[in-house]
Write a protein that holds these residues in place. Structure first.
Motif: not given
Length: 270
Positions: A106-108, A110-111, A114, A239-240
């Motif tokens: 998920s972090h990838v 969301r990046a 951007q 992402h919070r």
């Protein structure tokens, strides 16, 4: 965005580049390709669908390469765990509308999603306002869900009473909520939504920068989403972990479509 995210995760797990086949976009008249508004993966290579009819050399090469791939077609809306174990070369054909296809990266994702260029003008002003208050995004999806009879039978729309219930849940624990309303039918929204606080009506623009509206949604502290992939992503890009998302329990009006894996378990469904 769902297609990209599922493909990106598959490419990452296999250590291979991600190709974005835009052939179908050449035949799709309702919307134009919009992922170029995001940064995306450095090695993601989109091919312009219009070029396929022009016989360019790069397109002929792409056609040759594409014939070497095997298609993996989606058979339904429910999550298919076999997709997580695919081996290249493969071409994903479907919608892949579940976080389960890419939750472990998920972090990838969301990046990758951007914005490729910073907000300006009115949207930037709204962003500053969102960050300065107890903001709640509300998305109303109507458009062809209402105007096209076939779509109305498949999707349906969220009623004003549903929004009243959803907003009351989103407001719990919020002392001075400010509602940022996004819609493709602001006239209906202004006439039918009862909001217990100040409302900012975010008018839709056809300037080709609608990804910025997604990021405006994601900047809000809580979210009330429609049965719409647009607001799904607006909420998911937040992402919070403490953010509250209220979504329709029934994504499709039609009983023929299985949407059980479409809404993340951590979201509130009513």
């Amino acid at each position: 965005m769902f297609q990209y995210a599922a493909g990106r995760r598959a490419a990452l797990s296999c250590g291979v580049p991600l190709g974005i086949d835009l052939t179908a976009m050449d035949r799709y008249r309702k919307r134009s390709y919009g992922l170029d508004q995001f940064t995306l993966a450095p090695d993601a290579q989109p091919v312009d669908g219009d070029a396929f009819s022009k016989g360019k050399g790069v397109v002929r090469l792409w056609r040759k390469l594409r014939n070497q791939y095997r298609d993996r077609k989606e058979t339904g809306f429910a999550f298919d765990p076999e997709i997580l174990n695919l081996r290249p070369p493969v071409r994903l054909v479907g919608y892949w509308q579940s976080e389960k296809y890419f939750s472990d990266v998920s972090h990838v994702i969301r990046a990758d999603f951007q914005l490729a260029r910073p907000m300006t003008g009115r949207r930037l002003q709204i962003l500053h306002e969102i960050k300065s208050c107890e903001s709640i995004s509300v998305h109303v999806r109507r458009g062809d869900y209402v105007s096209v009879p076939k779509n109305a039978e498949i999707f349906g729309t969220c009623s004003s009473s549903w929004y009243e219930r959803a907003v009351s849940i989103a407001c719990e624990g919020v002392s001075s909520p400010v509602f940022f309303v996004f819609s493709d039918d602001l006239h209906w929204a202004t006439e039918n939504l009862v909001l217990p606080g100040r409302a900012v009506w975010v008018e839709r623009s056809d300037d080709g920068r609608d990804a910025e509206d997604l990021h405006l949604m994601s900047a809000c502290g809580s979210h009330v989403i429609a049965n719409s992939s647009f607001s799904w992503w607006g909420a998911w890009l937040d992402h919070r972990g403490e953010s509250r998302v209220v979504a329709p329990a029934r994504w499709f009006l039609s009983n023929e479509l299985d949407a059980r894996d479409l809404i993340p378990d951590r979201w509130i469904r009513i």
